[in-house]
Write an enzyme that holds these catalytic residues in place. Sequence first.
Site, PDB file in Angstrom:
ATOM      1  N   LYS A 253       0.819  -1.223   0.000  1.00 49.50           N
ATOM      2  CA  LYS A 253       0.000   0.000   0.000  1.00 49.50           C
ATOM      3  C   LYS A 253       0.850   1.268   0.000  1.00 49.50           C
ATOM      4  O   LYS A 253       0.490   2.249  -0.654  1.00 49.50           O
ATOM      5  CB  LYS A 253      -1.041   0.010   1.119  1.00 49.50           C
TER       6      LYS A 253
ATOM      7  N   ARG B 255      -7.535   2.289  11.100  1.00 47.30           N
ATOM      8  CA  ARG B 255      -7.239   0.879  11.331  1.00 47.30           C
ATOM      9  C   ARG B 255      -8.262   0.230  12.253  1.00 47.30           C
ATOM     10  O   ARG B 255      -8.146  -0.952  12.550  1.00 47.30           O
ATOM     11  CB  ARG B 255      -5.857   0.740  11.955  1.00 47.30           C
TER      12      ARG B 255
ATOM     13  N   ARG C 253      11.446  -8.243   4.000  1.00 45.18           N
ATOM     14  CA  ARG C 253      11.520  -6.780   3.940  1.00 45.18           C
ATOM     15  C   ARG C 253      12.764  -6.243   4.654  1.00 45.18           C
ATOM     16  O   ARG C 253      13.117  -6.709   5.722  1.00 45.18           O
ATOM     17  CB  ARG C 253      10.258  -6.250   4.631  1.00 45.18           C
TER      18      ARG C 253
ATOM     19  N   ARG D 217      12.883  -4.110  10.085  1.00 44.91           N
ATOM     20  CA  ARG D 217      12.091  -3.285  11.001  1.00 44.91           C
ATOM     21  C   ARG D 217      11.791  -4.085  12.257  1.00 44.91           C
ATOM     22  O   ARG D 217      11.533  -5.286  12.182  1.00 44.91           O
ATOM     23  CB  ARG D 217      10.764  -2.909  10.324  1.00 44.91           C
TER      24      ARG D 217
ATOM     25  N   ARG E  63      -0.017  -8.285  14.310  1.00 44.65           N
ATOM     26  CA  ARG E  63      -0.524  -7.296  13.354  1.00 44.65           C
ATOM     27  C   ARG E  63      -1.560  -7.903  12.416  1.00 44.65           C
ATOM     28  O   ARG E  63      -2.558  -7.282  12.087  1.00 44.65           O
ATOM     29  CB  ARG E  63       0.634  -6.693  12.558  1.00 44.65           C
TER      30      ARG E  63
HETATM   31  P1  AMP Z   1       2.587   0.671   8.967  1.00 44.59           P
HETATM   32  O1  AMP Z   1       3.822   1.310   8.448  1.00 44.59           O
HETATM   33  O2  AMP Z   1       1.323   1.252   8.388  1.00 44.59           O
HETATM   34  O3  AMP Z   1       2.609  -0.830   8.856  1.00 44.59           O
HETATM   35  O4  AMP Z   1       2.520   1.012  10.541  1.00 44.59           O
HETATM   36  C1  AMP Z   1       3.537   0.610  11.426  1.00 44.59           C
HETATM   37  C2  AMP Z   1       3.014   0.615  12.864  1.00 44.59           C
HETATM   38  O5  AMP Z   1       2.609   1.941  13.229  1.00 44.59           O
HETATM   39  C3  AMP Z   1       1.809  -0.260  13.149  1.00 44.59           C
HETATM   40  O6  AMP Z   1       2.129  -1.612  13.387  1.00 44.59           O
HETATM   41  C4  AMP Z   1       1.226   0.419  14.391  1.00 44.59           C
HETATM   42  O7  AMP Z   1       1.953   0.088  15.553  1.00 44.59           O
HETATM   43  C5  AMP Z   1       1.474   1.888  14.083  1.00 44.59           C
HETATM   44  N1  AMP Z   1       0.338   2.464  13.335  1.00 44.59           N
HETATM   45  C6  AMP Z   1       0.343   2.938  12.057  1.00 44.59           C
HETATM   46  N2  AMP Z   1      -0.872   3.389  11.706  1.00 44.59           N
HETATM   47  C7  AMP Z   1      -1.655   3.204  12.797  1.00 44.59           C
HETATM   48  C8  AMP Z   1      -3.040   3.455  13.078  1.00 44.59           C
HETATM   49  N3  AMP Z   1      -3.865   4.004  12.161  1.00 44.59           N
HETATM   50  N4  AMP Z   1      -3.511   3.113  14.313  1.00 44.59           N
HETATM   51  C9  AMP Z   1      -2.719   2.588  15.251  1.00 44.59           C
HETATM   52  N5  AMP Z   1      -1.418   2.308  15.069  1.00 44.59           N
HETATM   53  C10 AMP Z   1      -0.888   2.612  13.839  1.00 44.59           C
END
Ligand code: AMP
Length: 213
Positions: free
Chosen positions: A14, A89, A123, A156, A167
């Site tokens: 995404k 989310r 990744r 990461r 997740r």
């Molecule tokens: P992502 O890069 O979108 O996979 O986000 C990495 C991490 O950031 C996630 O695993 C969450 O811990 C936190 N995170 C990102 N977006 C959100 C959201 N909308 N709500 C809560 N935590 C978030």
Amino acid sequence: MHKYIIMGPQGCGKGTQAKLLADSFDLFHISVGEIFRWNIKVHTKLAARIKRIMATGRLVPDEIVEEIVNRRLTEHDWNYGFILDGFPRNAAQAEFFLESYDVDAVIHIDVPDSVVRQRVMARRQCSQCGLDYNLMHHRPVVETVCDVCGGTLVTRDDDSEEALAKRLHDYNTKTLPTLELFQKKELVIHADGTQSIEHVQNEIREKLNLPPD
Ligand code: AMP
């Protein structure tokens, strides 16, 4: 003006698809995960509150996320529109968003859990410039070194097996149901995230009635 939300499990691409759309249509790209990672990298006050939560694959509390999104959306002049990546989310975040904003479409990138696992484990990210790599599809010339800046490539913290399982569980139980909320408003388009980057991008554009890449 185009206003989009892009949703899908981790590793579905995404972020890549959002960046391609943002570049082509001058959209303001808001990735909540990237904002959080930046805060951790530069050791802001917020970092102390979110670092552990993120490393274990849990969701950051809604009030922090909502403040970040709200600040970004009110701060910037997004004349040509925006694309929100990784938000909302859960149902509470979706309701918060819809109270103040609206969207033209929600892009859902569909990828089975088995493919997510394979991709996420491959990744890597440059610890210096933040560039993303994938040992399956976007290999660096030297496995541990960034092609662009020579920085060390790292995994990461939240790409461990344990964090990934958490997740995926949250995605399937909290995020996917919010899609139904947008589906009721007939805003959702689906793209097959197992296809190539170019194919997914063109499928999205076709379904959004945007010109092809
Ligand atoms: P992502 O890069 O979108 O996979 O986000 C990495 C991490 O950031 C996630 O695993 C969450 O811990 C936190 N995170 C990102 N977006 C959100 C959201 N909308 N709500 C809560 N935590 C978030």
